[in-house]
Each structure stands twice: as structure tokens, then as C-alpha cells.
Design a protein around this motif. Sequence first.
Motif, PDB file in Angstrom:
ATOM      1  N   SER A   7       1.834   3.655  -3.281  1.00 28.65           N
ATOM      2  CA  SER A   7       1.447   5.069  -3.174  1.00 28.65           C
ATOM      3  C   SER A   7       2.642   5.974  -3.455  1.00 28.65           C
ATOM      4  O   SER A   7       2.507   7.018  -4.100  1.00 28.65           O
TER       5      SER A   7
ATOM      6  N   ASP B 184       0.833  -1.200   0.000  1.00 26.32           N
ATOM      7  CA  ASP B 184       0.000   0.000   0.000  1.00 26.32           C
ATOM      8  C   ASP B 184       0.868   1.251   0.000  1.00 26.32           C
ATOM      9  O   ASP B 184       0.754   2.128  -0.868  1.00 26.32           O
TER      10      ASP B 184
ATOM     11  N   SER C 289       2.936   8.624  -6.603  1.00 27.10           N
ATOM     12  CA  SER C 289       3.189  10.054  -6.415  1.00 27.10           C
ATOM     13  C   SER C 289       4.250  10.576  -7.376  1.00 27.10           C
ATOM     14  O   SER C 289       4.297  11.776  -7.658  1.00 27.10           O
TER      15      SER C 289
ATOM     16  N   VAL D  30      -4.746   4.779  -6.047  1.00 28.74           N
ATOM     17  CA  VAL D  30      -4.250   3.481  -5.587  1.00 28.74           C
ATOM     18  C   VAL D  30      -5.215   2.916  -4.559  1.00 28.74           C
ATOM     19  O   VAL D  30      -5.574   3.604  -3.591  1.00 28.74           O
TER      20      VAL D  30
END
Length: 456
Positions: free
Chosen positions: A343, A339, A347, A355
Motif C-alpha cells: 500500500s 499489505d 501510494s 491493492v
Amino acid sequence: MAMETEHRPRRHGEPYEPYERYEPYGPKRRTHRLPAALRAPFEARTWRELGYLLLSLPVSVLLFTYAISMFSLGMGLLITFLGIPVLAAALAGCRAFGAMERARARALLKLDVADPRPVRADKGGLMSWVGGVLKSGVSWRHLLYALLHFPWAVFAFVVAVVFWTYGWALFTYPLWRWVFPVYAGQGGLQLYGDGAHNVYLDSPFEIAVTSLVGLVFTLATPWLVRGLTMVDRGMVAGLLGPSRLASRVSELESGRGVVVDTAAADLRRIERDLHDGAQARLVALAMDLGMAKEKLAEDPQAAARMVDEAHGEVKIALRELRDLARGIHPAVLTDRGLDAALSAVASRCTVPVRVEVDLPARPAPAIEGIAYFSVSELLQNISKHAQATRATVEVWRTQDRLMFQVTDNGRGGADVSAGSGLAGLAERLDAVDGILVVDSPVGGPTTVTAELPWRN
């Protein structure tokens, strides 16, 4: 008919539709004006399959005769030493026939069955080869094919010939009915006769019905032939091809080769990045610091400027090393899982990326790393080539599989078979029993769905 794909991201709680619904993009199939039932009697596939069934009878007779004769001779001679080499010769001959049958299936049925592994002799010499043939399960499966295929070939030959000849004969009956009154002295084809009563197909209604029945037989025969050849396909693939264990070993060897090549390529990339990036920068930094040291006594201000420039170079070198370490294995992935890691990758993407990671636990570290780098590569492709304005990354677990899906609204046209980066990605996933499916019509959107084993 292919199902239309809805490119809406899967929401939490919605059931996942299997990956089979995503069809790889390819050229559109040619549309036909006639339905398949009417085209079948004239298609090349029907005639190839019919030719296969017709050839099967003489081939199976020859193969069955050879196998029975040689096997019986070998078994009868087992009381002497000669029985063993005769049995080996019988099995070797069956393997030769098997190679011919695989070639025939490849040419007429378009069934590509891999050749089994050759006989492995532990030592050189004739007796070592005889032992290898007798111990090979492939050889005995070829003998079993020779015994089983003969009765099936007789049955399939009779059924195919009867349906094909009767169908076309009855269908074209109005064209050749004139033979009976001209040469046989009767009105038409005799349907029944007992000396007192004779029934001929000679009226217009009877002729039309006969032709209609022939049409039904003619249209049904291609599908009957197709069903008969399905049995032949199963026998060739199951008895004349490599065993499942051998196929699995071959897949693992191929996957191991892909993993080794990928690891070697990664090492070369790391070496190149270090040599051209951080290493070169550190060498220049060392030279600058040496020059600053020499100027420290005679020109402190110039030395201070050089030290300040070297400080900036150190920051850049640290950033490059940090990026390089992230490319090897990011610390955020080890510490916080997919996760947070995905992410962070999202970015840095040039388009907005949403996401969603819905995992009850963390998969095996190796699988987690493969998923991370796969998604990273897909997002890089989106940044460089897709011309998209938004993208979505979804990761979830279904049973014992880790699933991820990357969607973008770009120009599409991605094709795994084109030898692009997607092909290499598919090979890497296949090396660990993973699957990659790409749906990318020209004009977009593009949906890449992959699944990996959980292995935790």
C-alpha cells in the motif's frame, strides 16, 4: 487455439484460474487456409520425422551390434583384467553414439536435449577414467538405450514404411493403373485370385474406392509417424540426457549465479547512491558547518543563515537515507507485512493503484521480500512506460504458493524475451523456483502474474 484472457481483477472468494491461462505476448501465428489434417502429409515436420524413423533402423542396427559385441566381450574377459577396460570402452562408445543420437534428434525432431556431464575422473590417468566411466549412471543409460532402441526402431520402421508406401500407392492408383493392361495383361491391381476366380480393381467405382482408401491412409500416416516419434523423443530425453538430479543441480547453480549477480548489482547500486547522494550531501554539509563556525565570531547573522541552510541539507540527506533504506528492506514490510508495504508503494505510484492482499499468514521473509520488490519494480515500470490511468495489485495464497498479479490499462507491448527489466525479474523469480507470466498485447491491457513458493 489460445483462450482469450479477461482482464478483470479477481475478486475475493473467486476461484483462481491457473497461471497457464495467461499466455506471453508474441507474434501472431500464421493462419492457414487448409486444416491441419490436410496439410500434415506435405509439412516439413512430417518429412523430417519420417526421415528420422527411416534412419533409425540402420543406426540402431549398428549401435545394437556394437553394444552387444563389446559388452559380451567385456563380460567374457572379466575373468582377466582385460574385461574391465573393454567394458569401459563399450560404455564410452555408447556415449559417443548417444551424442550422435542427440544431434539427430535435434536436427530432425527439433528436440533439444542437453548433453550429460562428461566422465569425472578422480585422478589423472587411464585407470581413473575407466573407473569414472564404469561408475557413471549416464554411461549405463546409454547402453540401455542401445539395447531398447533396436527392437523399437525395427517396429517403427516397418509401420512407417508400410503405411506411407501403401497410402500413397493406393491414393495415386488412378494415375498408374495403366501399367497392368499394358505390361501385365490384366485389367488392374489383383485383389483376389485362386486359379478359378480373379478379382481386379478395374471398374471406375473400384478405382475410386481404392484411391479413397489410399487418401485415408495418407492423411493418417503423418499422425501415426508423429506418435511413433513421441516414443523416440521419450527415449532420447530419458536415457541420453542428463538425469533429473543433474538437471536440478544445474538449475540451482544457475539460480545461485543469478542471486549472486543480483546481490552484487544491488551492492553497486547502494554504493553509487550513497556516493552520489547522501555522502556528497554530508560532505557539503560538513564544509558549510565549518565555514559557519569560522564566521560565528565575526558575522553571527551570516553564520546563522549558513546553519539554517545546513539544517535544510540535513533534512534532505535524511530523506535520501530513508529512501535508500527503504530500497534495501523497508521497515514497514518487516513490521506489518505485504499489505501495508505494498500500500505504501502504491501510494507513491504516479497512477491510482488498487491493492488487495488476501493472505492467511505471512510467508517466509525471503519470499516476502522478493514479492515486495517484484511488485515495486512492476509499479515503477507502469509509472515510467505503461501510460496507464489505473492499476491493480492482487496478492493471495493457493496451496503452497504465493501468487501476485499486477494489471494496468496501459499501452501494452511488454515482452519478457526482449531483454528488458522483465527478463531480469523473471530470472530472479526463477532462481527461487518462481514463475513469471506476462500477457501484454499491443494496445493493452497488461497482466503480469507470478507465483513463488510459500516456504514457511
